[in-house]
Each structure stands twice: as C-alpha cells, then as structure tokens.
Write an enzyme that holds these catalytic residues in place. Structure first.
Site, PDB file in Angstrom:
ATOM      1  N   SER A   1       0.686  11.259   5.757  1.00 14.39           N
ATOM      2  CA  SER A   1       1.321   9.965   5.543  1.00 14.39           C
ATOM      3  C   SER A   1       0.927   8.944   6.593  1.00 14.39           C
ATOM      4  O   SER A   1       1.289   7.778   6.476  1.00 14.39           O
ATOM      5  CB  SER A   1       2.849  10.132   5.533  1.00 14.39           C
ATOM      6  OG  SER A   1       3.279  10.810   6.692  1.00 14.39           O
TER       7      SER A   1
ATOM      8  N   HIS B   1      -2.419  10.551  -0.704  1.00 10.35           N
ATOM      9  CA  HIS B   1      -1.053  10.600  -0.180  1.00 10.35           C
ATOM     10  C   HIS B   1      -0.033  10.394  -1.297  1.00 10.35           C
ATOM     11  O   HIS B   1       0.174   9.286  -1.779  1.00 10.35           O
ATOM     12  CB  HIS B   1      -0.875   9.537   0.910  1.00 10.35           C
ATOM     13  CG  HIS B   1       0.515   9.482   1.453  1.00 10.35           C
ATOM     14  ND1 HIS B   1       1.151   8.304   1.779  1.00 10.35           N
ATOM     15  CD2 HIS B   1       1.419  10.477   1.714  1.00 10.35           C
ATOM     16  CE1 HIS B   1       2.364   8.567   2.220  1.00 10.35           C
ATOM     17  NE2 HIS B   1       2.560   9.869   2.176  1.00 10.35           N
TER      18      HIS B   1
ATOM     19  N   GLU C   1      -1.308   6.935  -2.730  1.00  5.15           N
ATOM     20  CA  GLU C   1      -2.267   6.152  -1.949  1.00  5.15           C
ATOM     21  C   GLU C   1      -3.554   6.951  -1.799  1.00  5.15           C
ATOM     22  O   GLU C   1      -3.523   8.080  -1.306  1.00  5.15           O
ATOM     23  CB  GLU C   1      -1.702   5.833  -0.563  1.00  5.15           C
ATOM     24  CG  GLU C   1      -0.500   4.904  -0.584  1.00  5.15           C
ATOM     25  CD  GLU C   1       0.124   4.731   0.790  1.00  5.15           C
ATOM     26  OE1 GLU C   1       0.479   3.597   1.135  1.00  5.15           O
ATOM     27  OE2 GLU C   1       0.276   5.744   1.515  1.00  5.15           O
TER      28      GLU C   1
ATOM     29  N   ASN D   1       3.994   3.416   4.398  1.00  6.84           N
ATOM     30  CA  ASN D   1       4.681   3.721   5.655  1.00  6.84           C
ATOM     31  C   ASN D   1       4.494   2.642   6.712  1.00  6.84           C
ATOM     32  O   ASN D   1       5.335   2.505   7.610  1.00  6.84           O
ATOM     33  CB  ASN D   1       4.229   5.082   6.177  1.00  6.84           C
ATOM     34  CG  ASN D   1       4.865   6.210   5.400  1.00  6.84           C
ATOM     35  OD1 ASN D   1       6.049   6.169   5.082  1.00  6.84           O
ATOM     36  ND2 ASN D   1       4.092   7.226   5.052  1.00  6.84           N
TER      37      ASN D   1
END
Length: 294
Positions: A122, A143, A155, A193
């Site tokens: 992440s 991800h 992602e 994130n």
C-alpha cells in the site's frame, strides 16, 4: 505473454489481503497457488474464503456451482518453489520493506523469467522491490483495496523500470478480475493512501487533543462529508499497525512533517490495540456493538 496465457496465479501471504485476492482471482477462473509459511494460516484462509464465497452466493453475486468451482482451483501450499508453475505472482505479506525485498529476491530466483511479479503493498517503493527481484522490468504494483471481494478499485503502480508490456498486462488482469484499475506512478502512498492516511492520522490527533469523542469524529465525517464510514472506524478495519506503517513510509519518504504519525496511534499499536483484528482499537469489538475505548 498475453492475458490469455495466464492460467495460474500465485499469491504469497494468506492473511486478510492474500485470502481476499485469492477469492477474487479464483472466482474469475484462475488457478491460484496460495503460499504461506504456516499450515495454520492456510487452513484459516481456506475457511474464510469459503465463508466469503458462501456469503456471495447468499447475496446472489455467485451461483452455488461457481462457488464450488472457485474453491476447487485454490491450492494452499507452504513450498514457494511451486510458484515456478505460475505466470503471475502477487505478494501480499505484511507491510515490511525488508521482508518484501527478501521475498522478491527469492521470487526472482524461483519463478520463470517471463513471470510477472506484483506487490500488493500500500505504500512501499515498487522500484526497490523490482531491483531486489533482479528483473525490474517484470515488476509492478497491483494494490487491492480492503475488503478485496467488495472494493472495486485496484491501483496499478508503474515503477521507473516497469516495461509497458508488464503494465498493460497488469491492467488487463485487474479488469478480467472484475475490478476498476487506475494507473499511477511509483510514489509513496500511491493515490488512495497519499490522501486517506493523513486524514485518518488527523482524526487521531483530534481524538488525542480532546476535540471530540471517536463517535463524534466519525459521525461528523459520515454525516458531514457523506463518507460511508468514519476515519477512526476505518482505521480499525484497516488495522492500526498497517495505518502506522503507511504513515511512517509517507513521513520518511516524502520528508514532510505533515505526515508525522500521531503519538496516540503509535501508543495504541504498542499496546496491541490494532483494531478489529485484535478486537480492540479505537473501538472494542465482539458480540456487542462497537464501543469507543478512548
């Protein structure tokens, strides 16, 4: 290699993310080699994947025969050498850069030269994992969001050495798995994130400073910004140890003090209050409704 050449996918790590990825891939029809170091983790993963496909049948998302077919093509194993049979390997071990680099070095030795190697990290640099593998052109980030069977976004992270073929193959794989792919560059935290973790961290600062209770902070974000869940409850769902690890990567790699982890977050992790997975985070979990413990 084209998407149609991919028959078998390896998943390394049978934790929450690894088993979710396994469920999605098997449901899409790929043979999955699920690798973990312990038999206990593998048995727990198969049990929870079965619960997941059963729930999907109950909701009408899967037919009963599809659930059975998916379970039949999941192969739990402890021997990483079997990954030589896979055309794609997705790493889903804990968010520790040293552990991940060591694993990619091993995968670079074990897997066929044509195998696409992907990380579900992440926040950790895909370029560093590619270098560790010895085949950086064949390495990419894939991800998934948590919980994997429910969340549509993935992602796909292009590192500086990732080949165009590798990136396009990863994008097609994600789409074939029924997910929505977004392409981003190899930057700390990627997209989600980079934006999400500072918000969660700021919510923890607000809690620590006594701005409001956990319930009030979460309610304000749910009702005031139309978020489906509040930031503190979401942190408990992600795992406070994972949130802290991503905070530390952002802080270290971007060098900006705005990413500094809140001391209360660190304190909770040190105390073993990791959220839902430990039964205790910003809320207490069990048979009763979640309760704030701050």
């Amino acid at each position: 290699m084209t998407i149609d050449d991919i028959k078998t996918i390896g998943v390394v790590g049978a934790g929450q993310m690894g088993r979710g990825i396994t469920q999605v891939l098997a449901t899409a029809g790929w043979n999955v080699l699920l690798v973990d170091a312990t038999e206990e983790a593998l048995e727990d993963a198969i049990r929870k994947i079965w619960q997941g496909v059963t729930k999907a049948v109950e909701k009408g998302a899967l037919r009963g025969d599809q659930a059975g077919s998916a379970m039949a093509i999941i192969h739990p194993m402890r021997h990483i050498q079997r990954l030589r049979e896979a055309q794609v390997v997705i790493e889903a071990i804990p968010e520790d850069p040293v552990m991940k680099r060591a694993l990619f070095a091993q995968l670079g030795q074990v897997c066929e030269p044509s195998t696409l190697l992907a990380s579900n990290t992440s926040s950790i640099s895909i370029a560093s994992l590619g270098m560790a593998s010895g085949r950086p052109d064949r390495v990419v980030g894939i991800h998934f969001m948590n919980p994997v069977p429910v969340m549509r976004l993935v992602e796909v992270v292009r590192a500086i050495e990732s080949s165009e073929h590798t990136v396009q193959l990863a994008l097609e794989l994600v789409r074939r798995a029924g997910k929505t792919a977004v392409l981003c560059k190899d930057s700390p935290g990627f997209i989600v994130n980079r934006v999400l973790i500072p918000m969660i961290n700021e919510a923890v600062f607000a809690l620590e400073e006594g701005v409001a209770s956990a319930e009030s902070i979460d309610l304000a974000m749910v009702e005031g910004t139309n978020h489906p869940v509040g930031p503190l409850a979401l942190a408990d769902r992600i795992g406070l140890d994972t949130v802290l690890a991503i905070c530390e990567v952002l802080h270290q790699d971007l060098g900006d003090p705005k990413f500094r982890p809140c001391p209360l977050l660190r304190k909770y992790v040190e105390a073993g209050r990791l959220g839902r997975k430990s039964g205790h985070g910003f809320y207490v979990y069990g048979d009763q409704p979640a309760m704030n413990v701050h």
